[in-house]
Design a protein around this motif. Structure first.
Motif, mmCIF file in Angstrom:
data_model
loop_
_atom_site.group_PDB
_atom_site.id
_atom_site.type_symbol
_atom_site.label_atom_id
_atom_site.label_comp_id
_atom_site.label_asym_id
_atom_site.label_seq_id
_atom_site.Cartn_x
_atom_site.Cartn_y
_atom_site.Cartn_z
ATOM 1 N N LYS A 59 -13.499 1.660 4.413
ATOM 2 C CA LYS A 59 -13.879 0.410 3.758
ATOM 3 C C LYS A 59 -13.788 0.544 2.243
ATOM 4 O O LYS A 59 -13.208 -0.302 1.555
ATOM 5 C CB LYS A 59 -15.296 0.011 4.171
ATOM 6 C CG LYS A 59 -15.770 -1.307 3.581
ATOM 7 C CD LYS A 59 -17.165 -1.659 4.064
ATOM 8 C CE LYS A 59 -17.619 -3.012 3.527
ATOM 9 N NZ LYS A 59 -17.633 -3.048 2.054
ATOM 10 N N GLY A 106 -13.065 -8.375 1.894
ATOM 11 C CA GLY A 106 -13.293 -7.495 0.754
ATOM 12 C C GLY A 106 -14.649 -7.745 0.115
ATOM 13 O O GLY A 106 -15.460 -8.560 0.589
ATOM 14 N N GLU A 116 -4.715 -7.329 4.081
ATOM 15 C CA GLU A 116 -4.889 -7.256 5.530
ATOM 16 C C GLU A 116 -5.380 -8.589 6.103
ATOM 17 O O GLU A 116 -4.993 -8.977 7.209
ATOM 18 C CB GLU A 116 -5.886 -6.144 5.895
ATOM 19 C CG GLU A 116 -5.393 -4.749 5.608
ATOM 20 C CD GLU A 116 -5.751 -4.310 4.217
ATOM 21 O OE1 GLU A 116 -6.027 -5.180 3.366
ATOM 22 O OE2 GLU A 116 -5.739 -3.093 3.965
ATOM 23 N N SER A 169 -5.349 5.309 4.917
ATOM 24 C CA SER A 169 -4.285 4.441 4.416
ATOM 25 C C SER A 169 -4.885 3.204 3.761
ATOM 26 O O SER A 169 -5.758 2.543 4.331
ATOM 27 C CB SER A 169 -3.360 4.027 5.565
ATOM 28 O OG SER A 169 -2.352 3.168 5.113
ATOM 29 N N THR A 170 -4.442 2.893 2.523
ATOM 30 C CA THR A 170 -4.896 1.705 1.805
ATOM 31 C C THR A 170 -3.687 0.921 1.314
ATOM 32 O O THR A 170 -2.546 1.372 1.422
ATOM 33 C CB THR A 170 -5.776 2.101 0.597
ATOM 34 O OG1 THR A 170 -4.943 2.706 -0.413
ATOM 35 C CG2 THR A 170 -6.864 3.076 0.997
ATOM 36 N N ASP A 171 -3.941 -0.254 0.747
ATOM 37 C CA ASP A 171 -2.854 -1.065 0.189
ATOM 38 C C ASP A 171 -2.133 -0.322 -0.929
ATOM 39 O O ASP A 171 -0.934 -0.506 -1.137
ATOM 40 C CB ASP A 171 -3.420 -2.378 -0.378
ATOM 41 C CG ASP A 171 -3.835 -3.328 0.733
ATOM 42 O OD1 ASP A 171 -3.381 -3.113 1.872
ATOM 43 O OD2 ASP A 171 -4.599 -4.265 0.467
ATOM 44 N N LEU A 218 -8.151 -9.847 1.054
ATOM 45 C CA LEU A 218 -7.261 -8.705 0.892
ATOM 46 C C LEU A 218 -5.943 -8.958 1.615
ATOM 47 O O LEU A 218 -5.791 -9.928 2.364
ATOM 48 C CB LEU A 218 -7.929 -7.440 1.452
ATOM 49 C CG LEU A 218 -9.320 -7.118 0.912
ATOM 50 C CD1 LEU A 218 -9.876 -5.898 1.622
ATOM 51 C CD2 LEU A 218 -9.269 -6.876 -0.591
ATOM 52 N N ARG A 278 -10.141 0.792 0.970
ATOM 53 C CA ARG A 278 -9.443 -0.495 0.891
ATOM 54 C C ARG A 278 -9.928 -1.335 -0.275
ATOM 55 O O ARG A 278 -9.163 -2.116 -0.848
ATOM 56 C CB ARG A 278 -9.618 -1.251 2.208
ATOM 57 C CG ARG A 278 -8.826 -0.655 3.371
ATOM 58 C CD ARG A 278 -8.911 -1.530 4.602
ATOM 59 N NE ARG A 278 -10.253 -1.576 5.168
ATOM 60 C CZ ARG A 278 -10.706 -0.717 6.064
ATOM 61 N NH1 ARG A 278 -9.937 0.272 6.494
ATOM 62 N NH2 ARG A 278 -11.938 -0.821 6.547
ATOM 63 N N ASP A 279 -11.211 -1.181 -0.644
ATOM 64 C CA ASP A 279 -11.758 -1.934 -1.772
ATOM 65 C C ASP A 279 -11.546 -1.233 -3.103
ATOM 66 O O ASP A 279 -11.943 -1.759 -4.148
ATOM 67 C CB ASP A 279 -13.269 -2.169 -1.568
ATOM 68 C CG ASP A 279 -13.558 -3.078 -0.380
ATOM 69 O OD1 ASP A 279 -12.621 -3.787 0.030
ATOM 70 O OD2 ASP A 279 -14.692 -3.062 0.130
#
Length: 542
Positions: free
Chosen positions: A441, A267, A275, A411-413, A273, A444-445
């Motif tokens: 990227k 991250g 992942e 798709s993200t957290d 993260l 996800r951040d």
């Protein structure tokens, strides 16, 4: 001459915003391009910077006020700051002549302010000795009732710089950053990670000049005890060396009893993260050594014994983004006359093309050649031929778009987000691939902005990356169609009277029957199939 500070130009889909936080007070000096105020819309927080250097003279829109696009928020005048900021200059300036002149004016001001500040002085943190501030949550728009404290990036007593990120607040749309009002340190955290907070709720107390790294004078001497008192449990859970853990990652680390020092963070700033932890669990690279693990397990055994065959349940609150996704999907199913048509595409030619040129493509464009670029370009061409599929419904009106803006589901957290590729008809395949990697990227951040998310005339979602063989995607309103990609799987196919093993992919097109007839939907999908099975058609426009 005064310079006006204006709100940004909002896009058509955003009618207004609200003043979330002023980072400067009237009388404070500002530098050109320095952050002055944040404007929050229903999708993202916009930063307003100083157009010129000078002194903030007027604030015309207070925190919490609703403002329109390009509305005047305040004014900047020429010259140095006065009042409170003048006092700060008197304390910090290296110019002794200017300091002595300001001290004479400050004495009278200090006498008037001493009575008002007595209570605040009693509450000042041991590390600071400076002025205290309440660190507040941003002002949420009307569509957002509350948020969740996702992450504290700083601990009590840790030195921070002005405008450095202190905490992240997660809402149902975006993650909002809370920044430091000045140089100093947190003296108290009032809203822990995971707690629910309302608009402008007090999250923490901040002391100017505090922190172990502030150095010099009284604040430097007093800050060490403050850090020692606050360092215990917080530091062990939040930071190991230079590594910071996201909340979801921290939870998994505790569950699997991992050594954080052995986990590589991908991250922002090396942040670990979810992942990263999942990868470490899978390959077993972050297991703790036997010596360190044994005492922890022995201590945990009395309070949480492992019972074989125990039926465990765990209840966790649904994230705000997940709640919004749920509402939109249910709304789409309830309001649209949604149907799905299916077809399959032979990926032989694309896979051969990709195998032949992937090394050259990587060297030329510094990005890997994937499949999404072909699908985006083929969809752009098919949308031009079938404008109904590229249209949207606005009340009782049909809006035909003379451009192709294709959303790509990521798709993200926190859940599924759909950033938009603009003018895909004019984009090269390399541009598409590079932009999608960037979306992934930043998604996800939690760094996707409002401009990335709004608009879109068509959407592509790829369930095949997770192994899906066939699915029925749900339309993303107000769009009228969405394409679902799936797993490439070798299957026996009849080719010219012979059975051959071919790499096949099922395609699913969900469409709104109020706008698109079945004939157009089927022909759109057939056109997409033809373009993908013979990529030369994309070059020849046939």
């Amino acid at each position: 001459m005064a310079t006006e500070i204006k709100a940004p130009t909002f896009p058509e889909s955003v009618a207004e915003g609200s003043v979330a936080a002023w980072h400067k007070k009237p009388g404070d000096s500002v530098e050109r391009d320095e952050l002055i105020v944040e404007i929050e819309t229903d999708k993202v927080v916009l930063e307003v910077v100083a157009p010129e250097a000078g002194t903030l003279t007027d604030v015309m829109a207070e925190e919490g006020d609703t403002v329109q696009s390009e509305q005047v928020l305040g004014k900047i005048g020429e010259g140095s700051a006065s009042g409170d900021s003048g006092k700060k200059e008197a304390q910090s300036s290296d110019d002794s002549a200017e300091k002595s002149a300001e001290k004479a004016d400050d004495k009278q001001e200090d006498k008037q302010e001493d009575k008002q500040e007595d209570k605040q002085e009693d509450k000042k943190a041991s590390g600071g000795g400076g002025k205290q501030h309440d660190v507040k949550a941003p002002s949420f728009p009307e569509s957002i009732q509350e948020g969740t404290v996702a992450t504290w990036h700083k601990k009590v007593g840790e030195a921070v710089k002005r405008d450095e990120v202190l905490a992240d607040i997660e809402t149902d749309k975006v993650v909002l950053e809370v920044v430091a009002p000045a140089d100093g340190a947190l003296s108290e955290i009032k809203a822990e990670e995971g707690s629910q907070v309302e608009s402008e709720a007090v999250l923490a107390t901040f002391t100017e000049g505090g922190g172990s790294d502030s150095g010099g004078g009284e604040s430097g001497g007093d800050s060490a005890p403050e850090k020692a008192d606050s360092g215990g449990d917080d530091s062990a859970d939040e930071k190991v060396g230079d590594k910071i853990l996201a909340p979801s990652a921290r939870k998994m680390v505790a569950e699997h009893d991992l050594d954080v020092a052995k986990i590589e963070g991908t991250g922002k700033g090396g942040r670990i993260l979810k992942e990263d932890v999942q990868k470490a669990v899978k390959d077993g690279s972050a297991k703790k050594a036997a010596k360190s693990a044994a005492p922890e397990k022995a201590a945990a055994a009395p309070s949480a014994p492992a019972v074989e065959g125990e039926r465990v349940e765990k209840r966790v609150p649904m994230s705000r983004l997940r709640q919004t996704i749920a509402k939109r999907l249910v709304q789409a199913q309830q309001t649209a006359a949604m149907l799905t048509t299916y077809n399959e595409v032979d990926m032989t030619e694309i896979m051969a093309l990709r195998a032949q040129y992937k090394e050259t493509f990587l060297k030329t464009h510094d990005i890997k050649l994937g499949f999404m670029g072909f699908f985006v370009k083929a969809a752009s061409e098919a949308l031009k031929r079938f404008p109904d599929v590229n249209a949207s419904i606005d009340g009782t009106d049909i809006v035909y778009h003379g451009y192709q803006d294709i959303g790509v589901a990521v798709s993200t957290d926190r859940g599924l987000v759909v950033p938009v590729l603009r003018d895909t008809d004019s984009m090269k395949i390399a541009d598409v691939e590079r932009k999608i990697v960037d979306f992934g990227k930043r998604g996800r951040d939690g760094k996707l902005g409002m401009d990335d998310m709004i608009g879109g005339t068509f959407t592509i979602t790829n369930g095949g990356t997770f192994g899906s063989l066939l699915s029925t995607p749900i339309i993303n309103p107000p769009q009228t169609a969405i394409l679902g990609m799936h797993k490439i799987q070798e299957r026996p196919m009849a080719v010219n009277g012979k059975v051959e093993i071919r790499p096949m992919m099922y395609l699913a097109l969900s469409y709104d029957h109020r706008m698109i007839d079945g004939k157009d939907a089927v022909q759109f999908l057939v056109t997409l199939k033809e373009l993908l099975e013979d990529p030369a058609r994309l070059l020849l426009d046939v």
